[in-house]
Design an enzyme around this catalytic site. Structure first.
Site, mmCIF file in Angstrom:
data_model
loop_
_atom_site.group_PDB
_atom_site.id
_atom_site.type_symbol
_atom_site.label_atom_id
_atom_site.label_comp_id
_atom_site.label_asym_id
_atom_site.label_seq_id
_atom_site.Cartn_x
_atom_site.Cartn_y
_atom_site.Cartn_z
ATOM 1 N N HIS A 103 20.963 38.997 30.769
ATOM 2 C CA HIS A 103 22.231 39.242 31.429
ATOM 3 C C HIS A 103 22.353 40.290 32.577
ATOM 4 C CE1 HIS A 103 23.973 36.457 28.578
ATOM 5 N NE2 HIS A 103 23.443 37.300 27.571
ATOM 6 N N THR A 115 30.077 36.065 29.695
ATOM 7 C CA THR A 115 31.274 35.532 29.576
ATOM 8 C C THR A 115 32.211 36.756 30.262
ATOM 9 O OG1 THR A 115 31.876 36.241 27.551
ATOM 10 C CG2 THR A 115 31.116 33.886 27.995
ATOM 11 N N ARG A 124 26.021 26.914 32.108
ATOM 12 C CA ARG A 124 26.355 27.343 30.898
ATOM 13 C C ARG A 124 27.680 26.687 30.430
ATOM 14 N NH1 ARG A 124 26.430 33.289 28.016
ATOM 15 N NH2 ARG A 124 25.059 32.533 26.089
ATOM 16 N N TYR A 128 26.272 26.888 24.502
ATOM 17 C CA TYR A 128 26.065 28.122 23.505
ATOM 18 C C TYR A 128 27.255 27.686 22.493
ATOM 19 C CZ TYR A 128 25.959 32.866 21.360
ATOM 20 O OH TYR A 128 25.945 34.017 20.434
ATOM 21 N N ASP A 186 17.753 38.661 25.663
ATOM 22 C CA ASP A 186 18.921 38.703 25.590
ATOM 23 C C ASP A 186 19.578 40.292 25.818
ATOM 24 O OD1 ASP A 186 21.680 37.703 25.310
ATOM 25 O OD2 ASP A 186 21.996 38.687 23.112
HETATM 26 C C1 0GY Z 1 24.491 36.090 24.386
HETATM 27 C C2 0GY Z 1 25.378 36.479 23.300
HETATM 28 C C3 0GY Z 1 26.672 36.814 23.217
HETATM 29 C C4 0GY Z 1 27.473 36.806 24.525
HETATM 30 C C5 0GY Z 1 27.423 36.185 25.863
HETATM 31 O O1 0GY Z 1 28.281 35.392 27.669
HETATM 32 C C6 0GY Z 1 28.409 36.200 26.857
HETATM 33 O O2 0GY Z 1 29.103 37.020 26.628
HETATM 34 O O3 0GY Z 1 26.516 35.126 25.880
HETATM 35 C C7 0GY Z 1 27.367 36.731 22.077
HETATM 36 O O4 0GY Z 1 28.515 37.657 22.101
HETATM 37 O O5 0GY Z 1 26.861 36.301 20.973
HETATM 38 O O6 0GY Z 1 23.854 35.398 24.704
HETATM 39 O O7 0GY Z 1 24.339 37.219 25.126
#
Ligand code: 0GY
Length: 296
Positions: free
Chosen positions: A34, A78, A125, A158, A251
């Site tokens: 990310h 997110t 996603r 997810y 990740d």
């Molecule tokens: C990941 C896992 C997490 C967060 C997100 O988009 C996100 O905020 O994916 C998590 O908090 O488990 O895949 O990075």
């Protein structure tokens, strides 16, 4: 004053990871990572559930080069909601070496989708994890699916193990490739041959369009670092059973970890433990992500 202040207790990524002992093969793809902000340039979304540390494209691509990856798949986080600007900016600065996974709403403009495709987005996603997003009815996701169909994009999902029961109908009805993040988040204190993981294996067995990222030992492990030993049998099972439908990624920058921050070099050294032959590692790290995200 920065525009945003990260959450108290937020664990920041390791700024100086070790060099892995395992040398990644040429063409290796970090297929789950990310970018966060930086918040002064790319504001975090008002509806976000967390405010992270800034972790921008320069740091991501420096990590790519240090670890020995050639390419990245940057997944919309997110904390940026459906504003994909930071992720798209990262793609546009990657000289073709990054693809993206976006978050969109069903009312997204066709022109915006076209610009995303041009920048390198190849998937959306759908996130069902309640601590990260407010759940939406299935119709919401089906609306998005209609919008992306002309672009040939796939779907990344997810969910946590319990959500699979609730969303089974939706997930198994998706007509695209469906990539599941982090093996559907199994409880690795349970038996790898038990009913919970068997449901996930059944999903992949019965639905040949379903892929899995065998990622995030640091997130799933109860036994913890350095070995994340309890995660190995789960990831290995998927790599060996579905060698052409698994992906791996760091990740980075590891959102929402609470117990420890992993050393990204040590995470790369986890790969040979779950993919135990050169052939399996080449498929996991090179062939599968290249085929899915670059079409070659
Ligand atoms: C990941 C896992 C997490 C967060 C997100 O988009 C996100 O905020 O994916 C998590 O908090 O488990 O895949 O990075």
């Amino acid at each position: 004053m920065p525009a945003f202040t990260m959450d108290p207790g937020w664990l920041v990524y390791d700024p100086s990871p070790s060099m892995p002992s395992y040398a990644l093969p040429p063409g290796a793809v970090d297929a789950h990572c990310h970018v966060f902000g930086p918040g002064d340039e790319f504001a975090y979304a008002p509806e976000r559930k967390y405010t992270p540390c800034d972790a921008g494209k320069a740091e991501l691509y420096a990590l790519r080069d240090l670890l020995g990856f050639e390419r990245n798949v940057v997944v919309q986080a997110t904390c940026h909601g459906a504003d994909n600007s930071a992720m798209l900016d990262a793609l546009r600065h990657a000289k073709g070496r990054a693809r993206g996974v976006a978050t969109v709403r069903p009312d997204v403009d066709d022109s915006e989708l076209a610009l995303m495709h041009e920048a390198g987005v190849r998937a959306v996603r759908f996130n069902f994890v309640r601590r990260l997003v407010d759940p939406k009815p299935d119709a919401y996701y089906l609306g998005i699916l209609e919008r992306i169909a002309p672009l040939g994009w796939h779907v990344v999902v997810y969910f946590e193990a319990a959500d699979l029961v609730e969303r089974w109908g939706l997930i198994t009805s998706l007509p695209t490739v469906v990539v599941v993040d982090h093996m559907g988040r199994p409880d690795v204190t349970k038996d790898v041959d038990g009913p919970e993981f068997a449901r996930f294996v059944r999903l992949m067995t019965e639905h040949e369009n379903v892929w899995s990222k065998v990622t995030c030992p640091e997130r799933l492990s109860a036994s913890g670092p350095p070995g994340y030993d309890d995660v190995v049998p789960f990831a290995r099972r998927l790599v060996e059973t579905f060698p052409d439908r698994v992906l791996w990624g760091t990740d980075w920058p590891h959102p929402n970890l609470t117990s420890h921050m992993p050393d990204d070099g040590a995470l790369v050294d986890f790969v040979p433990r779950i993919a135990t032959s050169e052939d399996l590692r080449r498929r996991l790290l090179v062939d599968n992500p290249t085929r899915l995200y670059w079409g070659t």
